[in-house]
Design a protein around this motif. Structure first.
Motif, PDB file in Angstrom:
ATOM      1  N   MET A 177      25.241  25.455  91.099  1.00  0.00           N
ATOM      2  CA  MET A 177      25.168  24.373  90.128  1.00  0.00           C
ATOM      3  C   MET A 177      24.720  24.916  88.775  1.00  0.00           C
ATOM      4  SD  MET A 177      23.002  20.809  90.208  1.00  0.00           S
ATOM      5  CE  MET A 177      24.007  20.121  91.514  1.00  0.00           C
ATOM      6  N   LYS A 178      25.338  24.413  87.718  1.00  0.00           N
ATOM      7  CA  LYS A 178      24.947  24.837  86.374  1.00  0.00           C
ATOM      8  C   LYS A 178      23.546  24.329  86.046  1.00  0.00           C
ATOM      9  CE  LYS A 178      29.495  25.272  84.224  1.00  0.00           C
ATOM     10  NZ  LYS A 178      29.290  26.680  83.816  1.00  0.00           N
ATOM     11  N   ILE A 179      22.825  25.099  85.253  1.00  0.00           N
ATOM     12  CA  ILE A 179      21.485  24.718  84.812  1.00  0.00           C
ATOM     13  C   ILE A 179      21.417  24.883  83.302  1.00  0.00           C
ATOM     14  CG2 ILE A 179      19.021  25.221  84.948  1.00  0.00           C
ATOM     15  CD1 ILE A 179      19.477  26.298  87.758  1.00  0.00           C
ATOM     16  N   TYR A 180      21.053  23.819  82.600  1.00  0.00           N
ATOM     17  CA  TYR A 180      20.897  23.853  81.153  1.00  0.00           C
ATOM     18  C   TYR A 180      19.422  23.671  80.808  1.00  0.00           C
ATOM     19  CZ  TYR A 180      25.949  22.992  81.225  1.00  0.00           C
ATOM     20  OH  TYR A 180      27.299  23.074  81.466  1.00  0.00           O
ATOM     21  N   ILE A 181      18.880  24.614  80.046  1.00  0.00           N
ATOM     22  CA  ILE A 181      17.492  24.539  79.593  1.00  0.00           C
ATOM     23  C   ILE A 181      17.486  24.182  78.114  1.00  0.00           C
ATOM     24  CG2 ILE A 181      15.319  25.772  79.304  1.00  0.00           C
ATOM     25  CD1 ILE A 181      16.204  27.633  81.568  1.00  0.00           C
TER      26      ILE A 181
END
Length: 261
Positions: free
Chosen positions: A1-5
């Motif tokens: 799953m993509k993770i955006y910070i």
């Protein structure tokens, strides 16, 4: 799953904290440049100043647009993603949780965070791990430090904006009742300023835990905002009463303190 910070380029310590944390967990991620107050034009601020229950600060408008940029990216890529604020502390179970929910097809949003307030959830949940369950979430209260959002949910949040304007990012999410939301329990994310409240060891610098959005004092604003606030509270109250008929309960969400690194 993509993770955006979500992270401001000037917030070096927070970025380094997240890089170290996610690397330790074996998670890939992408840093999204947060919207700063300098990115918000006077025209944009004037347009949204009166949208919420009290006057919005420029930092709060910037925070909202930071989350909004993540929502737009999810729609663009047509893939769900975990959205993190840069002061989010993750449970060591987070990678397993993300793997277990990645293939879910009937959710718009899954909340991984808890922040010291009761939530209205369905009484019965279903297991996603031997240690964690997922509960239908009918009314959240506060917090947008860590949540998984699907493209369907991102579109609903933008539609909610077109109908109601903007607000605090967490309040905007919590009042978007068209979204099908779930809550992970034990919660897998807290903000660093919540460590003491949840008996989680906190050896991080104080600067990482201090809010970059709001101070303690809330500006109530003139009578116009009082009417908006009363209307919003009435709307939320009616929603809660309606959802209480669906085998649900208002309660605190548990965490497992030992799971936090």
């Amino acid at each position: 799953m993509k993770i955006y910070i979500i992270n401001l380029p000037s917030a070096n310590e927070r970025r380094q904290f997240q890089q170290k944390q996610l690397s330790k967990l074996g998670l890939d991620y992408e840093i999204l440049k947060a919207t700063s107050i300098h990115d918000i034009s006077d025209e944009t601020y004037a347009k949204h100043f009166k949208d919420w229950q009290r006057p919005l600060r420029n930092t709060e408008v910037a925070c909202y647009f930071s989350h909004r940029s993540a929502w737009e990216k999810i729609i663009e890529t047509n893939m769900p993603a975990l959205i993190l604020e840069d002061d989010a502390l993750l449970s060591k179970r987070t990678p397993e949780i993300l793997n277990s929910i990645n293939s879910l097809s009937n959710a718009d949003l899954i909340q991984l965070e808890v922040r010291g307030r009761k939530k209205l959830i369905k009484k019965q949940g279903f297991a996603i791990l031997s240690t964690h369950a997922l509960y239908r979430l009918y009314q959240d209260r506060t917090g947008a430090a860590g949540y998984v959002l699907w493209p369907s949910g991102a579109k609903k949040l933008l539609e909610h904006e077109s109908l109601n304007g903007i607000g605090l990012a967490d309040a905007h999410i919590a009042t978007c009742y068209s979204i099908k939301s779930y809550q992970v329990e034990p919660a897998a994310i807290i903000q660093l300023d919540q460590c003491n409240d949840y008996n989680v060891k906190n050896s991080y610098p104080k600067e990482l835990s201090s809010s970059t959005v709001s101070d303690v004092e809330n500006l109530k604003g003139p009578f116009y905002f009082q009417i908006k606030r009363l209307y919003s509270q009435l709307k939320t109250g009616l929603h809660v009463v309606k959802m209480l008929t669906r085998n649900s309960s208002m309660r605190f969400i548990n965490i497992s303190s030992k799971d936090f690194l």
